[in-house]
Design an enzyme around this catalytic site. Structure first.
Site, PDB file in Angstrom:
ATOM      1  N   ARG A 118       0.814  -1.203   0.000  1.00 35.45           N
ATOM      2  CA  ARG A 118       0.000   0.000   0.000  1.00 35.45           C
ATOM      3  C   ARG A 118       0.853   1.260   0.000  1.00 35.45           C
ATOM      4  O   ARG A 118       0.308   2.359   0.055  1.00 35.45           O
ATOM      5  CB  ARG A 118      -0.828   0.020   1.290  1.00 35.45           C
ATOM      6  CG  ARG A 118      -2.296  -0.204   1.055  1.00 35.45           C
ATOM      7  CD  ARG A 118      -2.893  -0.302   2.438  1.00 35.45           C
ATOM      8  NE  ARG A 118      -4.267   0.010   2.444  1.00 35.45           N
ATOM      9  CZ  ARG A 118      -5.228  -0.916   2.449  1.00 35.45           C
ATOM     10  NH1 ARG A 118      -4.953  -2.182   2.372  1.00 35.45           N
ATOM     11  NH2 ARG A 118      -6.474  -0.542   2.527  1.00 35.45           N
ATOM     12  N   ARG A 121     -18.020  -3.129   9.952  1.00 32.58           N
ATOM     13  CA  ARG A 121     -16.659  -2.743  10.344  1.00 32.58           C
ATOM     14  C   ARG A 121     -16.677  -1.371  10.990  1.00 32.58           C
ATOM     15  O   ARG A 121     -17.387  -0.480  10.552  1.00 32.58           O
ATOM     16  CB  ARG A 121     -15.762  -2.722   9.102  1.00 32.58           C
ATOM     17  CG  ARG A 121     -15.095  -4.047   8.868  1.00 32.58           C
ATOM     18  CD  ARG A 121     -14.436  -4.145   7.518  1.00 32.58           C
ATOM     19  NE  ARG A 121     -13.538  -3.044   7.183  1.00 32.58           N
ATOM     20  CZ  ARG A 121     -12.776  -3.029   6.089  1.00 32.58           C
ATOM     21  NH1 ARG A 121     -12.803  -4.061   5.252  1.00 32.58           N
ATOM     22  NH2 ARG A 121     -11.998  -2.009   5.831  1.00 32.58           N
ATOM     23  N   ARG A 169     -21.927  -2.072   3.706  1.00 33.50           N
ATOM     24  CA  ARG A 169     -21.278  -3.401   3.784  1.00 33.50           C
ATOM     25  C   ARG A 169     -21.518  -4.050   5.150  1.00 33.50           C
ATOM     26  O   ARG A 169     -21.503  -3.391   6.185  1.00 33.50           O
ATOM     27  CB  ARG A 169     -19.771  -3.247   3.564  1.00 33.50           C
ATOM     28  CG  ARG A 169     -19.009  -4.530   3.909  1.00 33.50           C
ATOM     29  CD  ARG A 169     -17.581  -4.518   3.478  1.00 33.50           C
ATOM     30  NE  ARG A 169     -16.865  -3.347   3.910  1.00 33.50           N
ATOM     31  CZ  ARG A 169     -15.672  -2.990   3.430  1.00 33.50           C
ATOM     32  NH1 ARG A 169     -15.082  -3.719   2.511  1.00 33.50           N
ATOM     33  NH2 ARG A 169     -15.094  -1.916   3.882  1.00 33.50           N
ATOM     34  N   ARG A 224      -9.974   7.368   4.567  1.00 36.05           N
ATOM     35  CA  ARG A 224      -9.314   6.213   3.917  1.00 36.05           C
ATOM     36  C   ARG A 224      -9.074   6.500   2.438  1.00 36.05           C
ATOM     37  O   ARG A 224      -8.041   6.128   1.885  1.00 36.05           O
ATOM     38  CB  ARG A 224     -10.167   4.940   4.084  1.00 36.05           C
ATOM     39  CG  ARG A 224     -10.089   4.372   5.495  1.00 36.05           C
ATOM     40  CD  ARG A 224     -11.267   3.475   5.831  1.00 36.05           C
ATOM     41  NE  ARG A 224     -11.414   2.333   4.985  1.00 36.05           N
ATOM     42  CZ  ARG A 224     -12.550   1.634   4.861  1.00 36.05           C
ATOM     43  NH1 ARG A 224     -13.625   1.986   5.553  1.00 36.05           N
ATOM     44  NH2 ARG A 224     -12.594   0.599   4.067  1.00 36.05           N
TER      45      ARG A 224
HETATM   46  P1  AP5 Z   1     -15.072  -5.270  -0.702  1.00 34.45           P
HETATM   47  O1  AP5 Z   1     -14.822  -6.425  -1.607  1.00 34.45           O
HETATM   48  O2  AP5 Z   1     -15.200  -5.537   0.750  1.00 34.45           O
HETATM   49  O3  AP5 Z   1     -14.024  -4.089  -1.031  1.00 34.45           O
HETATM   50  P2  AP5 Z   1     -12.507  -3.894  -0.631  1.00 34.45           P
HETATM   51  O4  AP5 Z   1     -11.821  -3.258  -1.807  1.00 34.45           O
HETATM   52  O5  AP5 Z   1     -11.919  -5.158  -0.096  1.00 34.45           O
HETATM   53  O6  AP5 Z   1     -12.685  -2.784   0.472  1.00 34.45           O
HETATM   54  P3  AP5 Z   1     -11.995  -2.601   1.885  1.00 34.45           P
HETATM   55  O7  AP5 Z   1     -12.835  -1.582   2.610  1.00 34.45           O
HETATM   56  O8  AP5 Z   1     -11.788  -3.934   2.542  1.00 34.45           O
HETATM   57  O9  AP5 Z   1     -10.641  -1.970   1.483  1.00 34.45           O
HETATM   58  P4  AP5 Z   1      -9.694  -1.226   2.413  1.00 34.45           P
HETATM   59  O10 AP5 Z   1      -8.510  -1.161   1.511  1.00 34.45           O
HETATM   60  O11 AP5 Z   1     -10.186   0.049   2.938  1.00 34.45           O
HETATM   61  O12 AP5 Z   1      -9.632  -2.155   3.703  1.00 34.45           O
HETATM   62  P5  AP5 Z   1      -8.589  -3.194   4.251  1.00 34.45           P
HETATM   63  O13 AP5 Z   1      -9.298  -4.189   5.043  1.00 34.45           O
HETATM   64  O14 AP5 Z   1      -7.665  -3.659   3.178  1.00 34.45           O
HETATM   65  O15 AP5 Z   1     -16.402  -4.550  -1.241  1.00 34.45           O
HETATM   66  C1  AP5 Z   1     -16.914  -3.402  -0.561  1.00 34.45           C
HETATM   67  C2  AP5 Z   1     -18.450  -3.443  -0.551  1.00 34.45           C
HETATM   68  O16 AP5 Z   1     -18.936  -3.316  -1.888  1.00 34.45           O
HETATM   69  C3  AP5 Z   1     -19.060  -4.755  -0.040  1.00 34.45           C
HETATM   70  O17 AP5 Z   1     -20.237  -4.477   0.640  1.00 34.45           O
HETATM   71  C4  AP5 Z   1     -19.332  -5.557  -1.302  1.00 34.45           C
HETATM   72  O18 AP5 Z   1     -20.410  -6.467  -1.133  1.00 34.45           O
HETATM   73  C5  AP5 Z   1     -19.687  -4.450  -2.282  1.00 34.45           C
HETATM   74  N1  AP5 Z   1     -19.272  -4.738  -3.641  1.00 34.45           N
HETATM   75  C6  AP5 Z   1     -18.108  -5.326  -4.037  1.00 34.45           C
HETATM   76  N2  AP5 Z   1     -18.059  -5.403  -5.362  1.00 34.45           N
HETATM   77  C7  AP5 Z   1     -19.206  -4.829  -5.826  1.00 34.45           C
HETATM   78  C8  AP5 Z   1     -19.741  -4.570  -7.116  1.00 34.45           C
HETATM   79  N3  AP5 Z   1     -19.092  -4.919  -8.200  1.00 34.45           N
HETATM   80  N4  AP5 Z   1     -20.932  -3.951  -7.200  1.00 34.45           N
HETATM   81  C9  AP5 Z   1     -21.595  -3.588  -6.093  1.00 34.45           C
HETATM   82  N5  AP5 Z   1     -21.156  -3.809  -4.843  1.00 34.45           N
HETATM   83  C10 AP5 Z   1     -19.983  -4.411  -4.714  1.00 34.45           C
HETATM   84  O19 AP5 Z   1      -7.717  -2.271   5.227  1.00 34.45           O
HETATM   85  C11 AP5 Z   1      -8.308  -1.696   6.373  1.00 34.45           C
HETATM   86  C12 AP5 Z   1      -7.290  -0.838   7.103  1.00 34.45           C
HETATM   87  O20 AP5 Z   1      -6.188  -1.665   7.557  1.00 34.45           O
HETATM   88  C13 AP5 Z   1      -6.621   0.264   6.273  1.00 34.45           C
HETATM   89  O21 AP5 Z   1      -7.391   1.441   6.262  1.00 34.45           O
HETATM   90  C14 AP5 Z   1      -5.281   0.425   7.001  1.00 34.45           C
HETATM   91  O22 AP5 Z   1      -5.433   1.222   8.148  1.00 34.45           O
HETATM   92  C15 AP5 Z   1      -4.941  -0.986   7.443  1.00 34.45           C
HETATM   93  N6  AP5 Z   1      -4.101  -1.685   6.460  1.00 34.45           N
HETATM   94  C16 AP5 Z   1      -4.455  -2.757   5.688  1.00 34.45           C
HETATM   95  N7  AP5 Z   1      -3.443  -3.129   4.882  1.00 34.45           N
HETATM   96  C17 AP5 Z   1      -2.417  -2.267   5.146  1.00 34.45           C
HETATM   97  C18 AP5 Z   1      -1.117  -2.102   4.611  1.00 34.45           C
HETATM   98  N8  AP5 Z   1      -0.655  -2.892   3.614  1.00 34.45           N
HETATM   99  N9  AP5 Z   1      -0.327  -1.113   5.115  1.00 34.45           N
HETATM  100  C19 AP5 Z   1      -0.777  -0.315   6.099  1.00 34.45           C
HETATM  101  N10 AP5 Z   1      -2.006  -0.386   6.637  1.00 34.45           N
HETATM  102  C20 AP5 Z   1      -2.831  -1.359   6.157  1.00 34.45           C
HETATM  103 MG    MG Z   2     -11.248  -5.763   1.811  1.00 37.39          MG
END
Ligand code: AP5
Ligand code: MG
Length: 220
Positions: free
Chosen positions: A88, A162, A127, A173
């Protein structure tokens, strides 16, 4: 095979990664899921991660890189892995390249998902996720609701929201993504491994279509 899911929050990285895992058999490893599990269990890592995640900021690179480096040593990901939400930052991407180079591997495909910002906000606030850590199925109360309200179709556990899925945190974000993660689009484009797909209800191109196309191309 090393596949990376790149894209702003809520673009469907987790949804597409789960479909790819089912089709290709490579494990989906989400750094966000690892942090949320630790928050739920109240570990030291969980406390640290929570202080960043609740503000929509990134967990520090050194912490995140160490977690992924040790996960990459485990036997179940030696054939392939789908990294969901890592790297990221450019520092994380460079560290990943070094770790993989030592194993004679490299990043094979970066799937960069894009979705209009208004649609992202709508999706994220509606979600719900399964609270069972073994299941974690993702639903959407508007677009993809469970059969019975608040209950997972697959395992019957309670669905939860969440804590970072509120309008204020999602805006932060998205800003964090623009500032720190979007430079990776060019980073991977220069390496010739980037594949960008617009995943949007409005253009009628959904996560399932993207996953099917990727699987078809990999198996060609
Ligand atoms: P979903 O598939 O859940 O989307 P996503 O891209 O996985 O979204 P996230 O919110 O999980 O991404 P994020 O990057 O903010 O969170 P993460 O957990 O990685 O889909 C979203 C919604 O849309 C769902 O309801 C789904 O049903 C719907 N949907 C999906 N596809 C669709 C479509 N085509 N049409 C309609 N609806 C649809 O990270 C969380 C936090 O962790 C970050 O903010 C950060 O603080 C930390 N973190 C994680 N990784 C790192 C890293 N590498 N470095 C530093 N901090 C990190
Ligand atoms: Mg995700």
């Amino acid at each position: 095979m090393i596949i990376i899911m790149l894209g702003a929050p809520g673009t469907g990285k987790g949804t597409v990664a789960a479909l790819l895992e089912g089709e290709l058999g490579y494990k989906q490893v989400s750094t966000g899921d690892i942090f949320r599990k630790n928050i739920q269990e109240g570990t030291e890592l969980g406390k640290l991660a929570d202080s960043y995640i609740s503000k929509g900021q990134l967990v520090p690179d050194d912490v995140t890189i160490n977690i992924v480096a040790s996960r990459l040593e485990e036997p179940d990901v030696q054939e392939g892995i789908i990294l969901d939400g890592f790297p990221r930052t450019v520092a994380q991407a460079e560290a990943l390249d070094d770790i993989l180079a030592k194993k004679g591997k490299k990043v094979d495909m970066v799937l960069n998902l894009t979705t209009p910002e208004e649609e992202i906000i709508e999706r994220v606030v509606s979600r719900r996720i399964c609270s069972n850590q073994q299941c974690k199925t993702v639903y959407n109360v508007v677009m993809n609701p469970p059969k019975q309200e608040g209950i997972c179709d697959k395992c019957g556990a309670k669905l939860v929201q969440r804590q970072d899925d509120n309008e204020e945190t999602i805006k932060s974000r998205i800003a964090t993504y623009m500032e720190q993660t979007s430079p990776l689009v060019e980073y991977y484009q220069n390496k010739g491994v980037l594949r960008t797909e617009e995943v949007s209800q409005r253009i009628n191109h959904l996560g399932k279509d993207v996953a099917d196309e990727v699987v078809r191309d990999i198996n060609k």
